[in-house]
Motif scaffolding. Structure first.
Motif, mmCIF file in Angstrom:
data_model
loop_
_atom_site.group_PDB
_atom_site.id
_atom_site.type_symbol
_atom_site.label_atom_id
_atom_site.label_comp_id
_atom_site.label_asym_id
_atom_site.label_seq_id
_atom_site.Cartn_x
_atom_site.Cartn_y
_atom_site.Cartn_z
ATOM 1 N N LEU A 152 -1.002 -0.614 13.928
ATOM 2 C CA LEU A 152 -1.609 -1.535 12.978
ATOM 3 C C LEU A 152 -3.123 -1.585 13.137
ATOM 4 O O LEU A 152 -3.865 -1.642 12.144
ATOM 5 N N ARG A 153 -3.587 -1.520 14.373
ATOM 6 C CA ARG A 153 -5.027 -1.527 14.616
ATOM 7 C C ARG A 153 -5.671 -0.236 14.117
ATOM 8 O O ARG A 153 -6.692 -0.262 13.415
ATOM 9 N N ASN A 156 -5.615 0.002 10.300
ATOM 10 C CA ASN A 156 -6.158 -1.171 9.611
ATOM 11 C C ASN A 156 -5.091 -1.834 8.749
ATOM 12 O O ASN A 156 -5.343 -2.219 7.600
ATOM 13 N N THR A 158 -1.632 -4.688 8.537
ATOM 14 C CA THR A 158 -1.311 -6.045 8.976
ATOM 15 C C THR A 158 0.149 -6.161 9.401
ATOM 16 O O THR A 158 0.963 -5.277 9.131
ATOM 17 N N THR A 159 0.476 -7.278 10.029
ATOM 18 C CA THR A 159 1.875 -7.514 10.396
ATOM 19 C C THR A 159 2.746 -7.616 9.148
ATOM 20 O O THR A 159 3.921 -7.255 9.179
ATOM 21 N N GLU A 160 2.177 -8.095 8.047
ATOM 22 C CA GLU A 160 2.915 -8.146 6.781
ATOM 23 C C GLU A 160 3.248 -6.752 6.284
ATOM 24 O O GLU A 160 4.332 -6.519 5.718
ATOM 25 N N ASP A 161 2.329 -5.808 6.490
ATOM 26 C CA ASP A 161 2.592 -4.418 6.093
ATOM 27 C C ASP A 161 3.820 -3.883 6.821
ATOM 28 O O ASP A 161 4.673 -3.212 6.222
#
Length: 384
Positions: A152-153, A156, A158-161
């Motif tokens: 995720l980092r 770029n 998100t946790t939602e992704d």
């Protein structure tokens, strides 16, 4: 060294498939679970048990000599039977062995089945007397939580992704009567569910229950001899298997997947963008994002965006885990790999009902097993 590919041997077809629902632990015996799936596969193929010439049974938590307590209820025919254990890839390995038997001419009709109950599992690695640096602290949920944080980092995202993987697969599982989890979940429900490790919540981790799956494989000669219609015979184009190498700082799960699926696709003679259905090892939501990219279904770092756009949903460019995947279909371990073959076979026949991917021609099944090993199989619709 010259290695024989499946494409160089005689054709192999899946002609019968069956499942017992994946579910939480019950009092049902493993024998009844397995017989339910095997009998369904025989009925689907339209053949008698006496036609089966070899059988492979995958399980991980049932102890020794699993095949005979099951198969003797179908008839004591004296065929060679083999129990297969390869962690999460056990069912995939049983299927591969049955395919190779038929392709090489050792059998005209073979059974690949898997069954497991909920029970403690023992990792042989813990019995070697050699202790790892982590002292057993980095269990699978933590391993994949760390991978999720890194992915995720780096991308770029998100946790939602990542949670959208679970949204999609829970929605697919809600349409599958054989799935352990049969309830649609919202993005909010998944993100706010009980945390398991790092950014992974409970609904982003697969349930491990019980169940069974079976597939009947035959040669072209057996198709004609047994009067099996070619209109429902799904061809196995390739099967590939590799074990872990050294990949530096890159995720060994993803790199092992990259090599194995590329090998399977090359032997099948198709490109990643020709796949219509993919069943992959999504024991944790982050794995689907990683493996989609490793398989070449989209460029590196693009999986979250393509997922958001619906490319991997049923009806999208390629349906990924239309069964519900391990996240919703469940992961009883022994049957899981064979269960993927069941789903892809139904998809390529056009028999998946509400989960049907339109005009599906090519499908790929993929699993990673502890150790680590990886298997991938490519199947084609009848007539291909």
């Amino acid at each position: 060294m010259s290695v024989i590919k499946l494409s160089e041997l005689r054709p192999v077809y899946v002609v019968g498939v069956g499942l017992h629902r994946y579910q939480r632990a019950t009092e049902t015996s493993f024998v009844d679970l397995a017989l339910s799936a095997i009998r369904a596969a025989l009925t689907d193929a339209g053949i008698a048990w006496t036609e089966v010439e070899a059988a492979y049974t995958s399980s991980t938590r049932l102890g020794m000599a699993v095949s005979q307590p099951i198969l003797r209820h179908l008839g004591v025919t004296g065929i060679p039977t083999t129990q297969v254990e390869n962690a999460s890839a056990s069912g995939s390995s049983a299927f591969r062995l049955a395919v190779r038997d038929v392709a090489a001419g050792f059998a005209d009709v073979a059974l690949a089945s898997g069954v497991d109950k909920v029970a403690p599992g023992v990792r042989a690695e813990t019995l070697t007397g050699v202790h790892g640096y982590d002292e057993g602290v980095v269990v699978p949920p933590i391993h994949f939580a760390l991978l999720a944080e890194e992915y995720l980092r780096t991308c770029n995202a998100t946790t939602e992704d990542m949670a959208r993987v679970a949204v999609k697969n829970h929605a697919n599982g809600a349409k599958n009567p054989f799935a352990q989890r049969q309830k649609e979940r919202s993005l909010e429900e998944i993100v706010e569910d009980r945390p398991i490790a790092g950014v992974l919540t409970r609904l982003e981790c697969c349930p491990v229950g019980e169940g069974a799956a079976a597939a009947i494989l035959v040669s072209g000669e057996a198709l004609d001899r047994l009067g099996i219609s070619r209109d429902r015979a799904v061809r196995v184009l390739s099967t590939a298997q590799h074990s872990e190498e050294l990949y530096g700082t890159r995720s060994y799960d993803a790199e092992l997947t990259r090599l194995t699926t590329a090998d399977a696709l090359q032997d099948a003679g198709i490109r990643p963008d020709q796949l219509d259905v993919v069943e992959l090892h999504d024991a944790f939501a982050i794995e689907e994002l990683q493996y989609i990219e490793a398989m070449g279904l989209c460029p590196e770092g693009q999986a979250p965006h393509r997922l958001r756009d619906g490319e991997f949903a049923i009806g999208g460019r390629v349906a990924v885990s239309p069964s519900g995947g391990l996240l919703a279909m469940g992961h009883p371990i022994g049957p899981t790999g064979v269960g993927q073959i069941v789903e892809i076979t139904k998809q390529l026949r056009g028999e998946s009902g509400a989960r049907q991917q339109p005009d599906a021609i090519y499908g790929l099944a993929h699993l990673v097993g502890l150790g680590a090993v990886c298997l991938a199989h490519v199947l084609a619709a009848p007539g291909r």
